[in-house]
Write a protein that holds these residues in place. Sequence first.
Motif, PDB file in Angstrom:
ATOM      1  N   ASN A 176       0.829  -1.204   0.000  1.00 39.27           N
ATOM      2  CA  ASN A 176       0.000   0.000   0.000  1.00 39.27           C
ATOM      3  C   ASN A 176       0.870   1.264   0.000  1.00 39.27           C
ATOM      4  O   ASN A 176       0.577   2.247   0.682  1.00 39.27           O
ATOM      5  CB  ASN A 176      -0.940   0.013   1.217  1.00 39.27           C
ATOM      6  N   PHE A 177       1.948   1.209  -0.769  1.00 42.73           N
ATOM      7  CA  PHE A 177       2.909   2.317  -0.855  1.00 42.73           C
ATOM      8  C   PHE A 177       2.892   2.850  -2.281  1.00 42.73           C
ATOM      9  O   PHE A 177       3.218   2.140  -3.235  1.00 42.73           O
ATOM     10  CB  PHE A 177       4.315   1.817  -0.498  1.00 42.73           C
ATOM     11  N   ASP A 178       2.492   4.114  -2.426  1.00 39.99           N
ATOM     12  CA  ASP A 178       2.331   4.726  -3.746  1.00 39.99           C
ATOM     13  C   ASP A 178       3.624   5.447  -4.148  1.00 39.99           C
ATOM     14  O   ASP A 178       3.967   6.484  -3.587  1.00 39.99           O
ATOM     15  CB  ASP A 178       1.168   5.714  -3.725  1.00 39.99           C
ATOM     16  N   LEU A 179       4.313   4.891  -5.137  1.00 40.96           N
ATOM     17  CA  LEU A 179       5.580   5.483  -5.578  1.00 40.96           C
ATOM     18  C   LEU A 179       5.392   6.868  -6.177  1.00 40.96           C
ATOM     19  O   LEU A 179       6.314   7.686  -6.145  1.00 40.96           O
ATOM     20  CB  LEU A 179       6.259   4.571  -6.614  1.00 40.96           C
ATOM     21  N   THR A 180       4.208   7.143  -6.722  1.00 40.25           N
ATOM     22  CA  THR A 180       3.991   8.446  -7.344  1.00 40.25           C
ATOM     23  C   THR A 180       4.009   9.586  -6.331  1.00 40.25           C
ATOM     24  O   THR A 180       4.159  10.749  -6.712  1.00 40.25           O
ATOM     25  CB  THR A 180       2.650   8.477  -8.106  1.00 40.25           C
ATOM     26  N   GLN A 181       3.862   9.243  -5.060  1.00 39.13           N
ATOM     27  CA  GLN A 181       3.907  10.257  -4.010  1.00 39.13           C
ATOM     28  C   GLN A 181       5.335  10.552  -3.560  1.00 39.13           C
ATOM     29  O   GLN A 181       5.564  11.433  -2.724  1.00 39.13           O
ATOM     30  CB  GLN A 181       3.076   9.797  -2.799  1.00 39.13           C
ATOM     31  N   HIS A 182       6.284   9.821  -4.112  1.00 37.29           N
ATOM     32  CA  HIS A 182       7.691   9.982  -3.697  1.00 37.29           C
ATOM     33  C   HIS A 182       8.606  10.026  -4.918  1.00 37.29           C
ATOM     34  O   HIS A 182       9.754   9.586  -4.852  1.00 37.29           O
ATOM     35  CB  HIS A 182       8.103   8.831  -2.779  1.00 37.29           C
ATOM     36  N   LEU A 183       8.116  10.573  -6.016  1.00 42.01           N
ATOM     37  CA  LEU A 183       8.884  10.577  -7.256  1.00 42.01           C
ATOM     38  C   LEU A 183      10.172  11.391  -7.156  1.00 42.01           C
ATOM     39  O   LEU A 183      11.177  11.062  -7.792  1.00 42.01           O
ATOM     40  CB  LEU A 183       8.027  11.115  -8.406  1.00 42.01           C
ATOM     41  N   GLU A 184      10.162  12.455  -6.354  1.00 42.28           N
ATOM     42  CA  GLU A 184      11.364  13.286  -6.236  1.00 42.28           C
ATOM     43  C   GLU A 184      12.533  12.468  -5.715  1.00 42.28           C
ATOM     44  O   GLU A 184      13.651  12.543  -6.225  1.00 42.28           O
ATOM     45  CB  GLU A 184      11.108  14.480  -5.307  1.00 42.28           C
ATOM     46  N   TRP A 185      12.259  11.643  -4.687  1.00 43.06           N
ATOM     47  CA  TRP A 185      13.318  10.830  -4.097  1.00 43.06           C
ATOM     48  C   TRP A 185      13.731   9.695  -5.033  1.00 43.06           C
ATOM     49  O   TRP A 185      14.913   9.328  -5.120  1.00 43.06           O
ATOM     50  CB  TRP A 185      12.860  10.254  -2.754  1.00 43.06           C
ATOM     51  N   ILE A 186      12.763   9.141  -5.735  1.00 46.23           N
ATOM     52  CA  ILE A 186      13.057   8.057  -6.675  1.00 46.23           C
ATOM     53  C   ILE A 186      13.928   8.582  -7.809  1.00 46.23           C
ATOM     54  O   ILE A 186      14.929   7.954  -8.184  1.00 46.23           O
ATOM     55  CB  ILE A 186      11.752   7.463  -7.246  1.00 46.23           C
ATOM     56  N   VAL A 187      13.574   9.737  -8.353  1.00 49.53           N
ATOM     57  CA  VAL A 187      14.353  10.341  -9.437  1.00 49.53           C
ATOM     58  C   VAL A 187      15.764  10.658  -8.958  1.00 49.53           C
ATOM     59  O   VAL A 187      16.750  10.403  -9.665  1.00 49.53           O
ATOM     60  CB  VAL A 187      13.661  11.615  -9.949  1.00 49.53           C
ATOM     61  N   LEU A 188      15.866  11.201  -7.755  1.00 47.63           N
ATOM     62  CA  LEU A 188      17.178  11.516  -7.192  1.00 47.63           C
ATOM     63  C   LEU A 188      18.026  10.256  -7.063  1.00 47.63           C
ATOM     64  O   LEU A 188      19.219  10.256  -7.387  1.00 47.63           O
ATOM     65  CB  LEU A 188      17.021  12.189  -5.824  1.00 47.63           C
ATOM     66  N   GLY A 189      17.411   9.174  -6.595  1.00 48.62           N
ATOM     67  CA  GLY A 189      18.123   7.911  -6.453  1.00 48.62           C
ATOM     68  C   GLY A 189      18.616   7.375  -7.789  1.00 48.62           C
ATOM     69  O   GLY A 189      19.754   6.900  -7.906  1.00 48.62           O
ATOM     70  N   ILE A 190      17.765   7.462  -8.818  1.00 47.01           N
ATOM     71  CA  ILE A 190      18.150   6.995 -10.150  1.00 47.01           C
ATOM     72  C   ILE A 190      19.295   7.828 -10.702  1.00 47.01           C
ATOM     73  O   ILE A 190      20.245   7.297 -11.299  1.00 47.01           O
ATOM     74  CB  ILE A 190      16.943   7.041 -11.106  1.00 47.01           C
ATOM     75  N   VAL A 191      19.223   9.134 -10.497  1.00 44.37           N
ATOM     76  CA  VAL A 191      20.280  10.029 -10.978  1.00 44.37           C
ATOM     77  C   VAL A 191      21.615   9.683 -10.314  1.00 44.37           C
ATOM     78  O   VAL A 191      22.654   9.614 -10.980  1.00 44.37           O
ATOM     79  CB  VAL A 191      19.921  11.502 -10.710  1.00 44.37           C
ATOM     80  N   ILE A 192      21.575   9.433  -9.007  1.00 42.77           N
ATOM     81  CA  ILE A 192      22.806   9.106  -8.281  1.00 42.77           C
ATOM     82  C   ILE A 192      23.394   7.791  -8.781  1.00 42.77           C
ATOM     83  O   ILE A 192      24.596   7.679  -9.040  1.00 42.77           O
ATOM     84  CB  ILE A 192      22.528   9.022  -6.766  1.00 42.77           C
ATOM     85  N   VAL A 193      22.537   6.787  -8.930  1.00 41.81           N
ATOM     86  CA  VAL A 193      23.008   5.466  -9.353  1.00 41.81           C
ATOM     87  C   VAL A 193      23.589   5.505 -10.762  1.00 41.81           C
ATOM     88  O   VAL A 193      24.628   4.894 -11.034  1.00 41.81           O
ATOM     89  CB  VAL A 193      21.855   4.440  -9.287  1.00 41.81           C
ATOM     90  N   THR A 194      22.932   6.220 -11.668  1.00 42.42           N
ATOM     91  CA  THR A 194      23.376   6.230 -13.061  1.00 42.42           C
ATOM     92  C   THR A 194      24.583   7.133 -13.301  1.00 42.42           C
ATOM     93  O   THR A 194      25.353   6.894 -14.241  1.00 42.42           O
ATOM     94  CB  THR A 194      22.233   6.665 -13.992  1.00 42.42           C
ATOM     95  N   THR A 195      24.738   8.175 -12.490  1.00 47.15           N
ATOM     96  CA  THR A 195      25.874   9.082 -12.684  1.00 47.15           C
ATOM     97  C   THR A 195      27.084   8.692 -11.851  1.00 47.15           C
ATOM     98  O   THR A 195      28.187   9.178 -12.109  1.00 47.15           O
ATOM     99  CB  THR A 195      25.490  10.531 -12.326  1.00 47.15           C
ATOM    100  N   LEU A 196      26.906   7.812 -10.879  1.00 52.60           N
ATOM    101  CA  LEU A 196      28.010   7.413 -10.005  1.00 52.60           C
ATOM    102  C   LEU A 196      29.200   6.845 -10.787  1.00 52.60           C
ATOM    103  O   LEU A 196      30.346   7.194 -10.486  1.00 52.60           O
ATOM    104  CB  LEU A 196      27.518   6.401  -8.969  1.00 52.60           C
ATOM    105  N   PRO A 197      28.966   5.953 -11.788  1.00 51.87           N
ATOM    106  CA  PRO A 197      30.113   5.433 -12.549  1.00 51.87           C
ATOM    107  C   PRO A 197      30.930   6.532 -13.229  1.00 51.87           C
ATOM    108  O   PRO A 197      32.158   6.458 -13.287  1.00 51.87           O
ATOM    109  CB  PRO A 197      29.456   4.517 -13.587  1.00 51.87           C
ATOM    110  N   VAL A 198      30.243   7.555 -13.744  1.00 50.23           N
ATOM    111  CA  VAL A 198      30.932   8.658 -14.407  1.00 50.23           C
ATOM    112  C   VAL A 198      31.759   9.453 -13.403  1.00 50.23           C
ATOM    113  O   VAL A 198      32.915   9.813 -13.655  1.00 50.23           O
ATOM    114  CB  VAL A 198      29.919   9.588 -15.109  1.00 50.23           C
TER     115      VAL A 198
END
Length: 229
Positions: free
Chosen positions: A191-213
């Motif tokens: 019962n956890f709606d990801l759309t209510q936490h998109l800012e944190w999800i996007v931030l996490g994706i950005v960190i994970v994908t840019t970390l190798p660079v």
Amino acid sequence: MFELLDAAFHWTNLLQPQWYIEHGGLWILLLIVFAETGLFIGFFFPGDSLLFVSGIYSNSLAKWLYDTESDFTNLLMIMTLVTLAGIIGNFVGYWFGKKSGPALYNRKDSFLFKQRYLQQAKSFYEKNGGFTIIVARFIPFVRTFAPIVAGIVKMDTKKFAFYNVVGCVAWVFSMMAAGHYLYKYFLTQHNFDLTQHLEWIVLGIVIVTTLPVILKLIRGKKKKEISEL
């Protein structure tokens, strides 16, 4: 598209994947994927996070074209269209590099063009060969310049086409399927709606994908400092 033009705009909206989907829908999604992989000015678009969020909103996106009224079919339709946009985008980047790419090495930095991004992509490509076209899809900045560099070094067209298709399918299907099914899983099981936490999800994706660079840049800087000793 008209909703996108009429919407109140602030430059920070460019960093918010859900803003593109809410105001531009399917058409702006396809345009962004094309631009990010086919035009060197598209490096600032939120590629990975945009695909992830698009997976969550796949049913809404399908309504911009044709709602099949099937959750899976809608997702598959959107993923297929996005994949085609990415494949065509890379071919445009390859063509651009093959025709006029060498001149970029003498071009000065500007707001839309950074020489270091081109150098990073070239270094990454030379070290990993054709496999770079696949890996580059998952790395911001690099995915924009990898097809251009492939054109610059005149990579075999058939070889490029193969890696282009494989890489785009892997990138689009993995990111969108992850967004779609993780959203459903957390909503139904916890019962956890990801759309209510998109800012944190996007931030996490950005960190994970840019970390190798970032790590590559740090290591490169340390190696340079050691060599200068």
